[in-house]
Design a protein around this motif. Structure first.
Motif: not given
Length: 355
Positions: A6-14, A34-36, A89-95, A196-201
């Motif tokens: 379970t991944i918080e704060p999303l509340g998603r379980t995988i 987040p990863h690099a 996890a420190d997850i930022e929401i990006d529209d 695909p990977y990455g958060r560059f867009f």
């Protein structure tokens, strides 16, 4: 045997398979963590274990110190579940971000081009029924033979060419993976990758002009992003500027293509810069480094733009300094997020946590 995560704060379980890392399971479920580096060196993917037990895998003792392990922290790129677990996890929401599930792909090398003396263009035609859905600016992990593992390469082609991707790969002196690609890979060879990977867009929702500054094979992502922007918006696209730095004309690739795009689209500006071009060559463009060319082109005023930086760490640092001096700040500056174990040892700007 699999376990639930379970991944918080999303509340998603995988579901996480035995031997699968938390990061891989999340990305394949369409959840961005987040990863690099992806190798346990950089600590970007650090998460807190709220419940359950994990095996920390091969996480570096520098990236995950003993006291952090005792406090219940782990690196998602290395950790594997030993029970059902909950992580924070420190997850930022990006529209502007699309959470596209990572998948495995297979294809055939359809074309190999010598773009410069050190960079090859590798084209891969995907198997029938497969198409890579991605955001321009993302990358893939290419599987290499002979136990060489995987290497991350940015996609140089636009998302519209989903059935045949292009990678621009620079040979790294002493690098087993890139040496194999340059010396042994042939047209017709079977090859596989994940992505695909990455958060560059491109952050389209901001409604601001885009500035791309690239160096060396860092041109891959900007090319994909620029082609995608121009295909989508045509004449209505907001202003786009590409500043590309190379040492000399031999290493300046896709030069003719960008000149043609600048002729076709009045909102696109192309500024090539050469740092080590012979004085007698007749080169009429900018002489110097990419950050210097950007400063001169914009008269040291970068306000009201989004900047996207791709290239060697030293170039990135110089560009960040230049952009800040020209009144552009962290919220409007983006860089690629994957780098090698060697890059992880580089000193990165202490002012920037996100880039």
């Amino acid at each position: 045997m699999s376990h639930e995560l379970t991944i918080e704060p999303l509340g998603r379980t995988i579901e996480v398979e035995e031997g699968q890392t938390l990061l891989d399971a999340a990305l394949r479920a369409g959840i961005y963590l987040p990863h690099a580096c992806g190798q346990g060196y950089c600590a970007t993917c650090k998460v807190r274990i709220a419940e359950g037990e994990v095996d920390h895998g091969n996480a570096s003792n520098f990236a995950l110190m003993d006291y952090e392990r005792e406090e219940g922290q782990t690196l998602a790129c290395c950790a594997m579940l030993e029970s059902d677990a909950v992580i924070e996890a420190d997850i930022e929401i990006d529209d502007d971000a699309r959470d596209i599930p990572v998948r495995d792909f297979h294809g055939v090398v359809s074309r190999i081009e010598d773009l410069t003396p050190t960079i090859k263009g590798i084209h891969i035609a995907l198997d029938a029924g497969q198409a890579l859905d991605f955001q321009a600016g993302q990358y893939i992990n290419l599987n290499l033979p002979h136990d060489m593992g995987v290497r991350a390469f940015s996609l140089a082609s636009p998302p519209s060419a989903a059935g045949e991707i292009e990678l621009n790969i620079r040979i790294v002196p002493g690098g087993a993976g890139t040496t194999w690609i340059h010396k042994e890979l042939r047209v017709g060879d079977r090859i596989s990758f994940s992505g695909p990977y990455g958060r560059f867009f491109v952050h389209r929702s901001a409604g601001l002009p885009s500035l791309f500054i690239a160096g060396g094979s860092g041109l891959s992502s900007p090319r994909s992003m620029i082609l995608d922007l121009l295909e989508e918006g045509g004449e209505a696209t907001l202003p786009i500027t590409l500043v590309y730095g190379a040492r000399n004309q031999q290493e300046l690739y896709y030069h003719a293509e960008f000149l043609a795009l600048a002729e076709r689209y009045p909102q696109f500006s192309y500024v090539p810069a050469l740092s080590d071009e012979p004085a007698e060559s007749g080169w009429q463009g900018f002489r110097g480094y990419a950050h210097e060319a950007a400063r001169a082109h914009f008269d040291n005023d970068f306000r009201g733009r989004k900047a996207y930086l791709c290239g060697p760490p030293v170039m990135i640092e110089a560009c960040i300094t230049t952009l800040m001096q020209g009144r552009l700040f962290e919220k409007d500056i983006y860089t690629e997020k994957f780098f090698s174990a060697a890059d992880a040892q580089q000193v990165r700007s202490p002012l920037f946590k996100r880039v």
